[in-house]
Design a protein around this motif. Structure first.
Motif, PDB file in Angstrom:
ATOM      1  N   ALA A  11       0.840  -1.189   0.000  1.00  0.00           N
ATOM      2  CA  ALA A  11       0.000   0.000   0.000  1.00  0.00           C
ATOM      3  C   ALA A  11       0.882   1.248   0.000  1.00  0.00           C
ATOM      4  O   ALA A  11       1.864   1.325   0.735  1.00  0.00           O
ATOM      5  N   PRO A  12       0.562   2.235  -0.852  1.00  0.00           N
ATOM      6  CA  PRO A  12       1.377   3.451  -0.877  1.00  0.00           C
ATOM      7  C   PRO A  12       1.262   4.217   0.434  1.00  0.00           C
ATOM      8  O   PRO A  12       0.261   4.137   1.146  1.00  0.00           O
ATOM      9  N   LEU A  13       2.312   4.941   0.750  1.00  0.00           N
ATOM     10  CA  LEU A  13       2.307   5.750   1.962  1.00  0.00           C
ATOM     11  C   LEU A  13       1.323   6.905   1.820  1.00  0.00           C
ATOM     12  O   LEU A  13       1.094   7.403   0.712  1.00  0.00           O
ATOM     13  N   PRO A  14       0.708   7.343   2.925  1.00  0.00           N
ATOM     14  CA  PRO A  14      -0.194   8.503   2.846  1.00  0.00           C
ATOM     15  C   PRO A  14       0.512   9.695   2.203  1.00  0.00           C
ATOM     16  O   PRO A  14       1.669   9.989   2.521  1.00  0.00           O
ATOM     17  N   ALA A  15      -0.183  10.358   1.302  1.00  0.00           N
ATOM     18  CA  ALA A  15       0.401  11.482   0.580  1.00  0.00           C
ATOM     19  C   ALA A  15      -0.675  12.523   0.321  1.00  0.00           C
ATOM     20  O   ALA A  15      -1.854  12.199   0.167  1.00  0.00           O
ATOM     21  N   TYR A  16      -0.238  13.779   0.252  1.00  0.00           N
ATOM     22  CA  TYR A  16      -1.153  14.904   0.040  1.00  0.00           C
ATOM     23  C   TYR A  16      -0.544  15.860  -0.984  1.00  0.00           C
ATOM     24  O   TYR A  16       0.606  16.290  -0.837  1.00  0.00           O
ATOM     25  N   ARG A  17      -1.332  16.153  -2.011  1.00  0.00           N
ATOM     26  CA  ARG A  17      -0.931  17.157  -2.978  1.00  0.00           C
ATOM     27  C   ARG A  17      -1.172  18.542  -2.371  1.00  0.00           C
ATOM     28  O   ARG A  17      -2.194  18.785  -1.729  1.00  0.00           O
ATOM     29  N   VAL A  18      -0.217  19.447  -2.574  1.00  0.00           N
ATOM     30  CA  VAL A  18      -0.337  20.812  -2.054  1.00  0.00           C
ATOM     31  C   VAL A  18      -0.841  21.701  -3.187  1.00  0.00           C
ATOM     32  O   VAL A  18      -0.184  21.856  -4.215  1.00  0.00           O
ATOM     33  N   GLU A  19      -2.021  22.291  -2.989  1.00  0.00           N
ATOM     34  CA  GLU A  19      -2.632  23.141  -4.005  1.00  0.00           C
ATOM     35  C   GLU A  19      -2.650  24.588  -3.528  1.00  0.00           C
ATOM     36  O   GLU A  19      -2.959  24.871  -2.372  1.00  0.00           O
ATOM     37  N   THR A  20      -2.329  25.494  -4.446  1.00  0.00           N
ATOM     38  CA  THR A  20      -2.227  26.918  -4.126  1.00  0.00           C
ATOM     39  C   THR A  20      -3.503  27.650  -4.511  1.00  0.00           C
ATOM     40  O   THR A  20      -3.995  27.507  -5.639  1.00  0.00           O
ATOM     41  N   GLY A  21      -4.038  28.440  -3.579  1.00  0.00           N
ATOM     42  CA  GLY A  21      -5.211  29.248  -3.863  1.00  0.00           C
ATOM     43  C   GLY A  21      -4.872  30.466  -4.707  1.00  0.00           C
ATOM     44  O   GLY A  21      -3.704  30.739  -5.009  1.00  0.00           O
ATOM     45  N   THR A  22      -5.887  31.201  -5.073  1.00  0.00           N
ATOM     46  CA  THR A  22      -5.704  32.377  -5.928  1.00  0.00           C
ATOM     47  C   THR A  22      -6.012  33.691  -5.223  1.00  0.00           C
ATOM     48  O   THR A  22      -5.575  34.747  -5.672  1.00  0.00           O
ATOM     49  N   GLU A  23      -6.766  33.640  -4.124  1.00  0.00           N
ATOM     50  CA  GLU A  23      -7.144  34.855  -3.430  1.00  0.00           C
ATOM     51  C   GLU A  23      -6.107  35.206  -2.355  1.00  0.00           C
ATOM     52  O   GLU A  23      -5.736  34.353  -1.546  1.00  0.00           O
ATOM     53  N   PRO A  24      -5.617  36.455  -2.343  1.00  0.00           N
ATOM     54  CA  PRO A  24      -4.634  36.851  -1.328  1.00  0.00           C
ATOM     55  C   PRO A  24      -5.189  36.676   0.086  1.00  0.00           C
ATOM     56  O   PRO A  24      -6.358  36.962   0.346  1.00  0.00           O
TER      57      PRO A  24
END
Length: 233
Positions: A11-24
């Motif tokens: 089973a793959p290790l827990p992973a999280y993609r980091v997503e960048t917002g657009t609003e300051p």
């Protein structure tokens, strides 16, 4: 062994993609590019060897299921006035004492600092002045990467651009993969911010010349700064 056992073993290790917002951002957030840094009570804002305060590039609360480091707060700092690839000084792969403060040729000291803190509570009163503050969101995903399937992520396994690199902390513990920042990941800056040497534009900063960055941290947690940024391209 049953099929279920095989699946569990691989089973793959827990992973999280980091997503960048657009609003300051106009208020503190624990997951952010730039913004208001969070520090443990005994931790101060890191300074470069040149004496200037380092810029906060990003910070994240690590999900509880991240191997070794779940529940801790990750903060990545880099000087706006100095920019180069990280250069490990090792003896057979073992990093030197307080390697996060060691000279980084051609510089006489370190221009970066990565912190893993256990319980940072109150944010700083003033935000990072150079890097534009944007919210970050962590999205769980299956980290079954191919050779070109690269993400800004925490957890999972490193998608090495060249060859896998292994290092041991000064305390003797093998460093573990924590976070990957893709090549030429841009960090927007405010108008009037210092221009970063060797960046691609005057209105953006890069980490370590825009190399692929792999953060390896000490699972023994011998020091909050015991995190080493490996660079590949």
């Amino acid at each position: 062994m049953s099929d279920g056992g095989v699946e569990e073993m691989w089973a793959p290790l827990p992973a999280y993609r980091v997503e960048t917002g657009t609003e300051p951002l106009d208020r503190p957030a624990r997951n952010s590019l730039g913004g208001w840094p969070y520090f443990d009570d005994d931790q101060e804002w890191p300074r470069c060897f040149c004496g200037e305060r380092m810029a906060l590039f990003f910070q994240l609360d690590l999900p509880d299921d991240i191997e070794f480091f779940g529940g801790e707060h990750l903060s990545v700092f880099h000087c706006a006035h100095h920019n180069d690839a990280s250069d490990p000084v090792t003896a057979d792969g073992r990093l030197g004492p307080r390697f996060w403060e060691a000279p980084q040729p051609p510089f006489p000291g370190s221009f970066w600092r990565v912190l893993l803190q256990r319980d940072p509570g109150v944010p700083e009163a003033e935000p990072e002045p150079a890097v534009r503050a944007l919210a970050l969101t962590l999205r769980p995903f299956v980290d079954a990467h191919g050779p070109f399937d690269v993400h800004f992520k925490v957890g999972g396994t490193a998608a090495w651009a060249q060859w896998p690199e292994r290092y041991w902390c000064a305390c003797g513990t093998e460093m573990a993969f924590l976070c990957q920042v893709p090549e030429y990941q841009e960090f927007g800056v405010h108008p009037g911010a210092p221009v970063q040497p060797y960046s691609i534009r005057d209105d953006a900063y890069l980490l370590f010349l825009g190399n692929e960055v792999y953060l390896l941290a000490c699972p023994a947690r011998c020091d909050p700064a015991a995190v080493f940024p490996v660079n590949q391209h």
